[in-house]
Scaffold this motif. Structure first.
Motif, PDB file in Angstrom:
ATOM      1  N   GLY A  15      51.871   8.188  28.182  1.00 58.25           N
ATOM      2  CA  GLY A  15      50.874   7.995  29.226  1.00 58.25           C
ATOM      3  C   GLY A  15      51.424   8.304  30.607  1.00 58.25           C
ATOM      4  O   GLY A  15      52.421   7.724  31.029  1.00 58.25           O
ATOM      5  N   GLY A  16      50.733   9.206  31.296  1.00 54.01           N
ATOM      6  CA  GLY A  16      51.181   9.630  32.628  1.00 54.01           C
ATOM      7  C   GLY A  16      50.296   9.096  33.731  1.00 54.01           C
ATOM      8  O   GLY A  16      49.998   9.786  34.696  1.00 54.01           O
ATOM      9  N   GLY A  20      52.916   4.470  33.405  1.00 53.79           N
ATOM     10  CA  GLY A  20      53.872   5.273  32.638  1.00 53.79           C
ATOM     11  C   GLY A  20      54.876   5.946  33.565  1.00 53.79           C
ATOM     12  O   GLY A  20      56.088   5.961  33.294  1.00 53.79           O
ATOM     13  N   GLN A  40      48.843  13.301  27.403  1.00 52.17           N
ATOM     14  CA  GLN A  40      47.985  14.191  26.604  1.00 52.17           C
ATOM     15  C   GLN A  40      47.251  15.224  27.473  1.00 52.17           C
ATOM     16  O   GLN A  40      46.963  16.331  27.027  1.00 52.17           O
ATOM     17  N   LYS A  42      46.668  15.653  32.002  1.00 54.23           N
ATOM     18  CA  LYS A  42      47.474  15.832  33.222  1.00 54.23           C
ATOM     19  C   LYS A  42      47.835  14.448  33.768  1.00 54.23           C
ATOM     20  O   LYS A  42      47.064  13.484  33.602  1.00 54.23           O
ATOM     21  N   GLY A  46      43.756   9.746  33.810  1.00 49.78           N
ATOM     22  CA  GLY A  46      43.039   8.667  33.115  1.00 49.78           C
ATOM     23  C   GLY A  46      42.286   7.796  34.099  1.00 49.78           C
ATOM     24  O   GLY A  46      41.295   8.226  34.707  1.00 49.78           O
ATOM     25  N   HIS A  50      41.102   7.836  40.035  1.00 44.04           N
ATOM     26  CA  HIS A  50      39.887   7.406  40.739  1.00 44.04           C
ATOM     27  C   HIS A  50      39.950   5.970  41.253  1.00 44.04           C
ATOM     28  O   HIS A  50      38.947   5.408  41.668  1.00 44.04           O
ATOM     29  N   ALA A  52      40.506   2.757  43.670  1.00 44.94           N
ATOM     30  CA  ALA A  52      40.189   2.617  45.096  1.00 44.94           C
ATOM     31  C   ALA A  52      41.454   2.471  45.947  1.00 44.94           C
ATOM     32  O   ALA A  52      41.449   2.810  47.124  1.00 44.94           O
ATOM     33  N   GLY A 207      49.450   3.663  27.711  1.00 46.25           N
ATOM     34  CA  GLY A 207      48.287   4.517  27.497  1.00 46.25           C
ATOM     35  C   GLY A 207      47.000   4.024  28.134  1.00 46.25           C
ATOM     36  O   GLY A 207      45.919   4.469  27.731  1.00 46.25           O
ATOM     37  N   GLY A 208      47.064   3.125  29.121  1.00 49.82           N
ATOM     38  CA  GLY A 208      45.848   2.680  29.809  1.00 49.82           C
ATOM     39  C   GLY A 208      44.807   2.214  28.805  1.00 49.82           C
ATOM     40  O   GLY A 208      45.105   1.470  27.869  1.00 49.82           O
ATOM     41  N   ILE A 353      47.243  -0.349  40.354  1.00 45.79           N
ATOM     42  CA  ILE A 353      47.906   0.324  41.471  1.00 45.79           C
ATOM     43  C   ILE A 353      48.786  -0.713  42.184  1.00 45.79           C
ATOM     44  O   ILE A 353      49.946  -0.443  42.485  1.00 45.79           O
TER      45      ILE A 353
END
Ligand SMILES: Cc1cc2nc3c(=O)[nH]c(=O)nc-3n(C[C@H](O)[C@H](O)[C@H](O)COP(=O)(O)OP(=O)(O)OC[C@H]3O[C@@H](n4cnc5c(N)ncnc54)[C@H](O)[C@@H]3O)c2cc1C
Length: 809
Positions: A15-16, A20, A40, A42, A46, A50, A52, A207-208, A353
């Motif tokens: 997971g990027g 990750g 998987q 870019k 995920g 997006h 905030a 992997g969120g 975040i």
């Protein structure tokens, strides 16, 4: 040309997103690990891109606050290392209060902040307006202000972390998806990807919202649920300062953040929308859902009332994206109990975040050392259990937790969804006897009993709650006569095998009984000497031990024990929680009562004995032990026999009593609670549990070396009990301790002692130059309770001791 995957990596991070990338960065930088990251699609594509970007720091756990503070420190300095900006802006955060309950919550929050070394200020409505002139403040009682909170750019931080990871030797592969795992002997041996298999020593699932299905590929249960979350971005707002603080307006369920002259605002609805109960598609990349204005209208209405300038401001864009949420609103870290080398960092509940930087730091340490570097219990994957495999249950409870994100956090509040889940066979009977239940790791447990004519429902408030006097009556009955507690939810394990004794001697800090029929109370320590578990071990036979621990610690303690049984020993651990029920009969009359329902001579059962005898017509293991400071017996028997045993006991006149009475009783006696008073950050020496250590023997055990070293130096903190002079104070834990007017620590638990007739708190008093009983007793103490200083008295001995009938306060 795309790089080829290596055949082997020490650690594979999946997971990027921000988590990750932060984990890979810390693995490479702090541990020089050979690490690869597989994404998987870019990087950032995920949930991260997006977000905030609000970054808050204060949580109710000191360690998690530390993790979030670390994020802020990292975001401040990362650009200097990588050359890529993070967009970090220390704008501060205002939280608005429109009613007295919220205001009390903030006063307590400000005290917690002070306890954790942060300066949260409480502001009047006009001071609030000075910081954010566009706010309508007529309805405000006030606000809290944390100047060190801020905001950042989620994609920029992530790219910066990814660059930092590469600079320290990590390899990042985009466009490579993980399809499965090769599992050998309970460990991942290889990660199967769209480009072949990579052998590895350890795997980290970051992997969120896909982490659940990635876990499932390895047989690991990950209880999280993707939920839709929306915010809007406005055109420029006239008069908005670029330095405006972020705003949280929980009574209106909304938040705001300045962004290039406009505002970003969104909120937490009471009626959130689940995305899917199916797998999340692997092709979901930089995607959003359609705008849902009908659902967002509730936030729009409230936002316009709070910032009237928005009426004249256009909306540029709506973001409706998915994020993974969990059943208790906390994220998920740590080693999966199902496998030896599978770690997780996921389920970030819309604060990934804020948490990402710090979560990557502690997770990397955990992965490399196999042990959490600090007390991470509130986010530990092992706080969940088997029933969390149910997707419908997880969804239902997670929606409730999301809906409560901005509600006032009342003390003692219970979730209502997904209940009842696990019930003792006495449930219906206790219900009709007036039990008001709480739930712990799925189990329904009586918190208190309403007398006839009283509704058995909690009425939450910030002060004393409606059950206060009824719990007092149960407490007094136990102290003066006897009470029966249904503690069937206790987690219970059996350790069987030729080498069970040897294994326990190594895992436990206290000496394991050499004779059958004896039990011991012990801590299980990490290699720093910190307390990982706190439980009872009863020796039924040379090769058969029975272990009892707290309800909530079932998966945690099971996996700690299982993971620490030295290789090659014949010792098999089995969870028997749902095989046996437990009735605790406690109080000065308990022996008399037992004698009437048992054939054996009860007076021969001494403190610390465990005997298999007939109780109320059924075979039961009777453990002479107490958590309430009274003569008492724990009766463990097959669940189906519990109603008979209970009826036999109740015919002899004890009262029903619940968990809130237990809490009050144990506070008076000074018993420590794991997860609050004693944690992986505290040693038994600091906790006043040095008597429960086998340091004088030459037996090796986990944590011994660290304790030996610590025992040669002065302690820097020690657990102390406090009572307050004022009787009406509500102590909850995290109140600041002042010694001679200066910060000295904070309470780890708090409540009320009905026998001593005073509020009681426990906490560590700290002094970097060393601490002693003389030092402790020579100070004068105050507790800061919801920002108010209250005189307190320190105690090093139990406040109540049944044997000496000593009552001190
Ligand atoms: C609308 C919205 C607003 C938000 N606002 C804030 C905010 O203000 N502040 C805040 O702190 N947080 C906020 N969040 C939350 C934040 O976005 C998340 O907590 C954070 O991005 C989670 O990061 P992650 O790395 O765990 O997950 P992700 O960013 O989702 O990363 C997981 C990655 O794993 C990859 N992956 C999945 N399966 C595989 C596989 N099989 N093989 C390889 N790769 C795989 C995915 O492609 C994905 O890139 C917000 C979220 C939303 C939805």
């Amino acid at each position: 040309m795309t790089k080829a995957l290596p055949a082997h990596a020490q650690v594979v991070v999946i997971g990027g997103g921000i988590v990750g990338c932060s984990t890979a960065y810390h693995l490479a930088k702090d541990h020089k690990a050979d690490v690869i990251l597989l994404e998987q699609n870019k990087i950032t594509s995920g949930s991260t891109w997006h977000a905030a970007g609000l970054v808050g720091q204060l949580r109710s756990s000191a360690s998690i606050t530390q993790v979030l503070k670390y994020s802020v420190d990292l975001y401040k300095k990362l650009e200097a290392e990588t050359g890529l900006q993070t967009g970090w802006k220390m704008s501060g955060c205002l939280r608005l209060a429109t009613n007295q309950d919220r205001w009390t919550e903030y006063k307590r929050l400000a005290t917690t902040a002070q306890s954790f070394g942060m300066d949260m200020q409480l502001l009047s409505p006009s001071e609030t307006k000075q910081l954010f002139p566009l706010l309508e403040v007529a309805d405000l009682v006030g606000s809290s202000y944390l100047p060190t909170d801020g905001q950042a750019s989620p994609s920029d931080i992530t790219q910066s972390l990814a660059k930092g990871a590469r600079m320290h030797g990590a390899q990042i592969f985009e466009g490579i998806g993980v399809l499965g795992f090769d599992i050998v002997n309970g460990a991942v041996a290889g990660v199967v990807t769209t480009q072949g298999t990579v052998k590895c020593d350890r795997v980290v699932n970051c992997g969120g919202m896909w982490a659940r299905q990635i876990g499932a590929m390895a047989g690991v249960s990950v209880p999280l649920q993707p939920i839709k979350h929306q915010y809007v971005i406005t055109e420029k707002v006239d008069g908005l300062s670029p330095d405006a603080p972020t705003i949280r307006d929980p009574d209106r369920r909304t938040y705001f953040k300045e962004e290039v002259g406009g505002l970003v605002f969104g909120g937490y609805e009471p009626n959130p929308i689940t995305w899917t109960l199916e797998d999340v598609p692997s092709t979901f990349e930089f995607e959003l859902f359609d705008d849902n204005w009908d659902h967002f209208e509730q936030h729009m209405t409230q936002a316009l009332l709070r910032i009237p300038a928005l009426e004249k401001t256009g909306i540029k864009k709506m973001i409706n994206g998915p994020e993974s949420f969990t059943p208790d609103g906390n994220f998920i870290l740590g080693k999966a109990p199902e496998l030896k080398n599978f770690y997780l960092g996921c389920g970030f509940n819309a604060f990934g975040i804020a948490a990402g930087g710090g979560a990557g730091w502690v997770l990397a340490d955990w992965v490399m050392k196999g042990e959490a570097p600090t007390d991470l219990w509130s986010v530990d994957i092992r706080r969940f259990s088997n029933f969390h495999k149910s997707r419908t249950w997880v969804n239902e409870r997670t929606l409730e937790a999301y809906g409560k994100h901005y509600t006032v956090g009342f003390p003692h509040e219970e979730y209502t969804s997904g209940r009842p889940k696990l019930k003792s066979p006495l449930y219906d009977h206790l219900k009709s006897a007036g039990a008001c239940f709480g739930s712990k790791l799925g189990w329904e447990r009586p918190n208190w009993f309403a007398p006839k004519g009283v509704e058995s429902v909690d009425h939450y408030s910030m002060g004393r709650q409606n059950w206060f006097d009824h719990v007092g009556a149960e407490h007094r009955s136990v102290r003066e006569h006897a009470g029966v507690f249904d503690q069937s939810s206790f987690a219970k394990f059996e350790l069987k095998g030729r080498d069970a004794f040897q294994a326990l001697q190594y895992i436990c800090a206290n000496a394991i009984p050499k004779n059958d029929g004896r039990l011991v109370y012990t801590q299980l320590l990490n290699t720093r000497g910190g307390i990982e578990c706190d439980l009872t071990v009863a020796r039924l036979a040379e090769d058969h031990f029975y272990i009892v621990t707290g309800t909530g610690f079932r998966a945690h303690d099971y996996s700690w024990i299982a993971d620490h049984i030295p290789g090659g020993l014949d010792a098999k651990l089995v969870d028997v929680t749902e095989v046996y029920g437990t009735l605790s009969l406690m109080g000065p009359k308990s022996r008399e009562i037992m004698q009437k329902v048992c054939s054996a001579h009860i007076s021969t059962i001494k403190f610390g004995d465990v005997k298999v005898i007939n109780v109320g017509g059924h075979q039961a293991s009777v453990l002479r032990i107490t958590y309430v400071g009274e003569l008492g017996f724990e009766i463990h028997a097959p669940l189906a026999t519990l109603p008979d045993i209970y009826s036999a006991l109740m015919r002899q006149g004890p009262v029903n009593a619940g968990y809130r009475a237990i809490e009050s009783l144990r506070l008076e006696k000074g018993y420590r609670a794991w997860g609050a008073d004693i944690t992986p950050n505290d040693t038994p020496l600091e906790a006043g549990l040095g008597w429960a250590l086998k340091l004088k023997s030459d037996i090796d055990f986990v944590g011994r070396a660290a304790l030996m070293e610590k025992s040669e130096q002065p302690l820097k903190k020690m657990m102390v009990g406090f009572t307050t002079e004022r009787e009406d104070v509500v102590l909850l834990g995290r109140e600041t301790i002042l010694r001679d007017g200066k910060f000295a620590g904070y309470l780890t638990s708090g409540g009320y002692g009905y026998t001593v007739g005073k509020p009681i708190g426990y906490g560590y008093v700290r002094n970097m130059d060393g601490i002693s009983a003389d030092y402790l007793m020579s100070g004068s103490y105050e507790l800061v309770v919801a920002q108010e200083r209250v005189k307190a008295v320190a105690h090093l001995k139990p406040l109540y001791d049944a044997e000496n009938l000593r009552i001190k306060a």
